[in-house]
Scaffold this active site. Structure first.
Site, short mmCIF file in Angstrom:
data_model
loop_
_atom_site.label_atom_id
_atom_site.label_comp_id
_atom_site.label_asym_id
_atom_site.label_seq_id
_atom_site.Cartn_x
_atom_site.Cartn_y
_atom_site.Cartn_z
N HIS A 203 0.79 -1.23 0.00
CA HIS A 203 0.00 0.00 0.00
C HIS A 203 0.83 1.28 0.00
O HIS A 203 0.26 2.37 0.02
CB HIS A 203 -0.95 0.01 1.19
CG HIS A 203 -0.26 0.33 2.49
ND1 HIS A 203 0.57 -0.55 3.12
CD2 HIS A 203 -0.25 1.45 3.26
CE1 HIS A 203 1.05 -0.02 4.23
NE2 HIS A 203 0.57 1.20 4.34
C1 UD1 Z 1 -2.21 5.75 5.91
C2 UD1 Z 1 -0.87 6.25 6.40
C3 UD1 Z 1 0.17 5.17 6.23
C4 UD1 Z 1 -0.26 3.89 6.85
C5 UD1 Z 1 -1.62 3.48 6.33
C6 UD1 Z 1 -2.11 2.23 7.02
C7 UD1 Z 1 -0.60 8.69 6.08
C8 UD1 Z 1 0.13 9.75 5.34
N1 UD1 Z 1 -0.42 7.43 5.66
O1 UD1 Z 1 -2.08 5.53 4.51
O2 UD1 Z 1 1.38 5.59 6.85
O3 UD1 Z 1 0.69 2.88 6.56
O4 UD1 Z 1 -2.55 4.55 6.57
O5 UD1 Z 1 -3.28 1.74 6.45
O6 UD1 Z 1 -1.30 9.00 7.02
N2 UD1 Z 1 -9.38 4.74 1.77
C9 UD1 Z 1 -10.58 4.07 1.77
N3 UD1 Z 1 -11.14 3.76 2.97
C10 UD1 Z 1 -10.60 4.11 4.15
C11 UD1 Z 1 -9.39 4.80 4.14
C12 UD1 Z 1 -8.79 5.11 2.94
O7 UD1 Z 1 -11.11 3.73 0.73
O8 UD1 Z 1 -11.17 3.80 5.20
C13 UD1 Z 1 -8.73 5.04 0.46
C14 UD1 Z 1 -9.08 6.38 -0.11
O9 UD1 Z 1 -9.14 6.26 -1.47
C15 UD1 Z 1 -7.88 7.23 0.26
C16 UD1 Z 1 -6.74 6.23 0.22
O10 UD1 Z 1 -7.31 5.01 0.65
O11 UD1 Z 1 -7.68 8.30 -0.60
C17 UD1 Z 1 -5.59 6.60 1.12
O12 UD1 Z 1 -6.01 6.81 2.46
P1 UD1 Z 1 -5.14 7.77 3.42
O13 UD1 Z 1 -5.79 7.90 4.74
O14 UD1 Z 1 -4.81 9.04 2.70
O15 UD1 Z 1 -3.75 7.07 3.60
P2 UD1 Z 1 -3.35 5.51 3.54
O16 UD1 Z 1 -2.80 5.23 2.20
O17 UD1 Z 1 -4.42 4.66 4.10
#
Ligand code: UD1
Length: 358
Positions: A203
């Site tokens: 991821h």
């Molecule tokens: C975040 C953390 C990362 C961690 C990871 C664990 C930051 C900068 N990164 O990354 O360090 O390893 O969490 O999981 O904070 N999304 C969903 N559902 C959710 C959450 C996210 O669909 O419940 C999708 C969305 O499209 C979103 C993308 O995942 O844009 C990324 O989510 P985001 O919270 O920005 O960061 P992660 O990649 O999850």
């Protein structure tokens, strides 16, 4: 005011559970603010249920977005929350955007901040997490350290030793506390998995955000699947690019939805090897004795290499690395980093209950 825990993303929940439990046992007045950075039931709610975390006192519902939009929304929501709750102390975890947002808001109100998992460094500022870690530590009155080398990193950045406490790893508290509940056979049955498999998670933005990179990664993952079945629960971040690159269109690849904590660790425990770009999983495999190949150029958790089962690999090294592990087993599995013993939560609670001290 209460001690306020700020939780936003999946790994935060796993780290906070033993800290909240230990503070409860110590009689602390505490509250949980969920930022809503992770919001899918499979990324959030299931962890609260399984880990016995208290229902959050509030969920700010911040959700996803670019770094600026997400961090700004986090800060605005947290400032309101901290202003109305007047916390005695704010506890933040790990290195996600919710962590730095909470630290920055608290530091300016000003409210003291305790950072759990302080001092880890990849020295790679192209990772958003590295930025979050460095800045959070600068703003923290208490730097709670999971791994001894972190003490030196904090000293090098000018953080007074009086703020730094080596307390051990609360993520491992959660792992050890739940050891009896991980049922690999049940996971095999539920997801129709074979006896022998490699478990993968991917991821990191650097691996999955660019379609061409994701596509190259998928080719190498297919190479792994040619050696042994490949089980890959897919984080929402990389889902579209990995599937567009045909991840699931190859023999022996089992694409799963994100798993809850108990099923996930059960699947890890039963794996012949793990392939990942996660931070926490490098630590969990170290304690479970499962060989881990981390598809990254660096790690903020080098102790998982020196004291554990972890190894860094490039895309090109992945298939040969997995082959070697499958043929001859991984590194020694009886090594443990110091204070990864299941008692970090109580040690953290002790430091916090003594703060600000004399
Ligand atoms: C975040 C953390 C990362 C961690 C990871 C664990 C930051 C900068 N990164 O990354 O360090 O390893 O969490 O999981 O904070 N999304 C969903 N559902 C959710 C959450 C996210 O669909 O419940 C999708 C969305 O499209 C979103 C993308 O995942 O844009 C990324 O989510 P985001 O919270 O920005 O960061 P992660 O990649 O999850």
């Amino acid at each position: 005011g209460p001690i306020v825990h700020v939780l936003g993303a999946r790994p935060n929940f796993v780290k906070a559970a033993p800290v909240i439990a230990a503070l409860r046992a110590a009689g602390a007045d505490q509250a949980v603010v969920h930022t809503g950075q992770h919001y899918d039931a499979r990324m959030s709610e299931i962890f609260f249920d399984e880990l016995g975390l208290p229902e959050p006192d509030v969920n700010l519902g911040v959700g996803s977005g670019g770094h600026a939009a997400q961090t700004a929304a986090l800060m605005i929501g947290l400032e309101k929350e901290f202003t109305s709750r007047s916390p005695a102390l704010v506890i933040v975890y790990g290195d996600v955007n919710s962590t730095i947002a909470a630290a920055l808001v608290a530091a300016k109100l000003p409210i003291p901040v305790a950072h759990v998992e302080a001092g880890l460094r990849s020295f790679d500022l192209s990772m958003p997490e590295e930025v979050n870690r460095r800045l959070t530590d600068q703003l923290s009155a208490l730097c709670l350290v999971t791994s001894p080398e972190a003490v030196g990193h904090l000293a090098n950045e000018g953080i007074p030793v009086s703020r730094v406490h080596f307390v051990g790893n609360p993520m491992i508290d959660t792992l050890l506390a739940n050891l009896d509940t991980f049922d690999t056979d049940a996971v095999r049955r539920d997801h129709d998995l074979p006896e022998r498999y490699v478990l993968a998670t991917m991821h990191r933005p650097a691996n999955v955000d660019d379609p061409e990179t994701a596509s190259a990664l998928v080719r190498h993952l297919h190479g792994v699947a040619d050696l042994a079945d490949l089980v890959i629960p897919v984080h929402p971040r990389g889902r579209a690019n990995l599937l567009a690159a045909g991840l699931d269109g190859h023999d022996g690849v089992h694409v799963l939805e994100p798993l809850g904590y108990i099923d996930f660790i059960a699947a890890v425990r039963g794996a012949a090897a793990v392939v990942t770009d996660s931070g926490g999983l490098q630590e969990e495999t170290t304690i479970l004795g499962v060989p881990c190949l981390t598809v990254r150029p660096n790690t903020e958790r080098p102790i998982t290499i020196t004291h554990g089962t972890n190894r860094l690999v490039t895309f090109e090294e992945l298939v040969p690395g997995v082959r070697k592990v499958l043929e001859s087993g991984g590194p020694a599995t009886d090594r443990r980093p110091p204070l990864w013993d299941g008692a970090a939560g109580p040690r953290i609670a002790e430091v916090i209950m003594e703060f600000p001290g004399e």
